[in-house]
Scaffold this motif. Structure first.
Motif, PDB file in Angstrom:
ATOM      1  N   ARG A 189       0.839  -1.183   0.000  1.00 28.05           N
ATOM      2  CA  ARG A 189       0.000   0.000   0.000  1.00 28.05           C
ATOM      3  C   ARG A 189       0.876   1.236   0.000  1.00 28.05           C
ATOM      4  O   ARG A 189       1.938   1.240   0.566  1.00 28.05           O
ATOM      5  CB  ARG A 189      -0.896   0.021   1.234  1.00 28.05           C
ATOM      6  CG  ARG A 189      -1.933  -1.052   1.194  1.00 28.05           C
ATOM      7  CD  ARG A 189      -2.982  -0.790   2.230  1.00 28.05           C
ATOM      8  NE  ARG A 189      -3.967  -1.851   2.223  1.00 28.05           N
ATOM      9  CZ  ARG A 189      -4.963  -1.921   1.374  1.00 28.05           C
ATOM     10  NH1 ARG A 189      -5.116  -0.983   0.456  1.00 28.05           N
ATOM     11  NH2 ARG A 189      -5.820  -2.898   1.428  1.00 28.05           N
ATOM     12  N   LYS A 235      -4.188   4.332   7.186  1.00 25.80           N
ATOM     13  CA  LYS A 235      -4.940   3.082   7.086  1.00 25.80           C
ATOM     14  C   LYS A 235      -5.655   2.802   8.410  1.00 25.80           C
ATOM     15  O   LYS A 235      -6.845   2.472   8.416  1.00 25.80           O
ATOM     16  CB  LYS A 235      -3.978   1.943   6.758  1.00 25.80           C
ATOM     17  CG  LYS A 235      -4.656   0.665   6.369  1.00 25.80           C
ATOM     18  CD  LYS A 235      -3.615  -0.310   5.798  1.00 25.80           C
ATOM     19  CE  LYS A 235      -4.141  -1.726   5.842  1.00 25.80           C
ATOM     20  NZ  LYS A 235      -3.978  -2.376   7.147  1.00 25.80           N
ATOM     21  N   PHE A 247      -7.534   2.686  -0.143  1.00 30.90           N
ATOM     22  CA  PHE A 247      -7.996   1.714   0.852  1.00 30.90           C
ATOM     23  C   PHE A 247      -9.116   0.846   0.276  1.00 30.90           C
ATOM     24  O   PHE A 247      -9.101  -0.370   0.407  1.00 30.90           O
ATOM     25  CB  PHE A 247      -8.495   2.468   2.090  1.00 30.90           C
ATOM     26  CG  PHE A 247      -8.924   1.576   3.214  1.00 30.90           C
ATOM     27  CD1 PHE A 247      -8.026   1.228   4.214  1.00 30.90           C
ATOM     28  CD2 PHE A 247     -10.218   1.096   3.285  1.00 30.90           C
ATOM     29  CE1 PHE A 247      -8.416   0.406   5.254  1.00 30.90           C
ATOM     30  CE2 PHE A 247     -10.615   0.265   4.322  1.00 30.90           C
ATOM     31  CZ  PHE A 247      -9.716  -0.073   5.303  1.00 30.90           C
TER      32      PHE A 247
END
Lengths: 121, 151
Positions: free
Chosen positions: B31, B38, B101
Motif C-alpha cells: 500500500r 490506514k 484503501f
C-alpha cells in the motif's frame, strides 16, 4: 470579419488532423470495446452538467470530465457490482488519477441476461 | 435528518495508543498509504454500522453524487444513531487514502458493517431493486418506527 473566417476554419481542420478533440471519449470507446466486447455499449458525456461544480473550479478540463457508461457484457457474469465497477475503473486508472483528467464515471454494468430482464420491465 | 458528521482528525486523536502489531505485507499487497492513514480509515469505518465517505456534509453536500447517496439513505430510513459521515474535503489525506484503501477511485463510498458496498451508482441501483432496503432491514439499521398507541 470576412477575413477571419477562412483562418478559423483552417485551424479547426488542423486540430482535427493533428489529434482528436475528444481524447478521453476516444479512449473510453476503444478500451471498453476491447476489454469487454460488449453486446451493448453506450457513452454519455455529462461534463457540461458539472462544469460549474466546486470540484471542477479551476480545472482545465470541463468538456471531458464526467461520463455515464452503460456496458452489457458476458464478462460481468458471476461478479458483484463493486467488482464489475472496479474492472471498468481499472481501464482508466491513469486518467482518473490526473487532476485535470476523468473526474467521474457513472456506471451501469449488466450481463446480457440481466439486461434482457431489465428491458422486459 | 440529524445525521452526524464526524472528523477523522477527532478519531485519530481518540485512537488508543495500543495498536495491532505490525504485520508484513506481501509485495503484491503493498500500500502507498501510511499505516496511520490506514488505521484512521479502519477506525472511521468502525465508528458506526453505516459509514459514508462523502464530499461535504449530509446537510450541505458538495457534490451531486454525494447528495444523491445521502438522500437515498435518508429515504430508506437509516437510523441516524447508526450512521456516520466523513467529509473527505476536510482532509486531503483521507480523500486520497480512502480511494486506495477501498480500491475505488471516486467519492462517495458506502460501508455497511465494515463491508464496502459501493459508490453512488451501486447504492442507487440497490435502492431501486430493493436490495438495499433488505440489507438495512436484516442488519437492523433502520430507524425505529414511532410507536402509536391506539387502544
Amino acid at each position: 470579419m470576412l477575413r477571419i473566417r477562412p483562418v478559423l476554419r483552417q485551424t479547426t481542420l488542423l486540430r482535427h488532423m493533428s489529434s482528436s478533440n475528444t481524447p478521453i471519449t476516444d479512449a473510453i470507446n476503444s478500451r471498453v470495446k476491447q476489454e469487454f466486447t460488449p453486446v451493448f455499449f453506450k457513452v454519455n458525456n455529462d461534463s457540461h452538467k458539472h462544469a460549474h461544480h466546486a470540484a471542477m473550479r479551476g480545472s482545465d478540463n470541463t468538456i471531458e470530465s464526467h461520463f455515464r457508461l452503460t456496458i452489457v457484457s458476458d464478462k460481468f457474469e458471476g461478479k458483484s457490482a463493486p467488482i464489475r465497477h472496479r474492472m471498468v475503473y481499472k481501464l482508466f486508472e491513469e486518467e482518473m488519477a490526473q487532476p485535470n483528467g476523468l473526474h467521474a464515471l457513472s456506471l451501469t454494468t449488466k450481463t446480457p441476461k440481466e439486461w434482457e430482464a431489465l428491458e422486459k420491465k | 435528518m440529524a445525521f452526524m458528521q464526524r472528523s477523522i482528525f477527532a478519531l485519530r486523536a481518540a485512537t488508543p495508543a495500543m495498536r495491532a502489531p505490525a504485520f508484513r505485507i506481501a509485495p503484491s499487497m503493498r500500500r502507498f498509504i501510511s499505516t496511520e492513514t490506514k488505521d484512521a480509515i479502519e477506525t472511521a469505518i468502525g465508528t458506526a454500522p453505516v459509514v459514508l465517505f462523502m464530499k461535504g456534509t449530509p446537510e450541505f453536500p458538495q457534490c451531486g453524487f454525494s447528495r444523491a447517496t445521502i438522500q437515498v439513505l435518508g429515504h430508506q430510513g437509516v437510523d441516524p444513531q447508526k450512521f456516520a459521515a466523513f467529509n473527505v474535503l476536510e482532509d486531503e489525506e483521507l480523500r486520497e487514502g480512502i480511494k486506495e484503501f477501498s480500491q475505488w477511485p471516486t467519492i462517495p463510498q458506502l460501508y455497511i458493517n465494515k463491508e464496502f458496498i459501493g459508490g453512488c451508482d451501486i447504492v442507487m441501483s440497490m435502492s431501486q431493486s430493493g436490495e438495499l432496503a433488505e440489507m438495512l432491514q436484516q442488519q437492523d439499521l433502520l430507524a425505529p418506527e414511532e410507536e402509536e398507541h391506539m387502544e
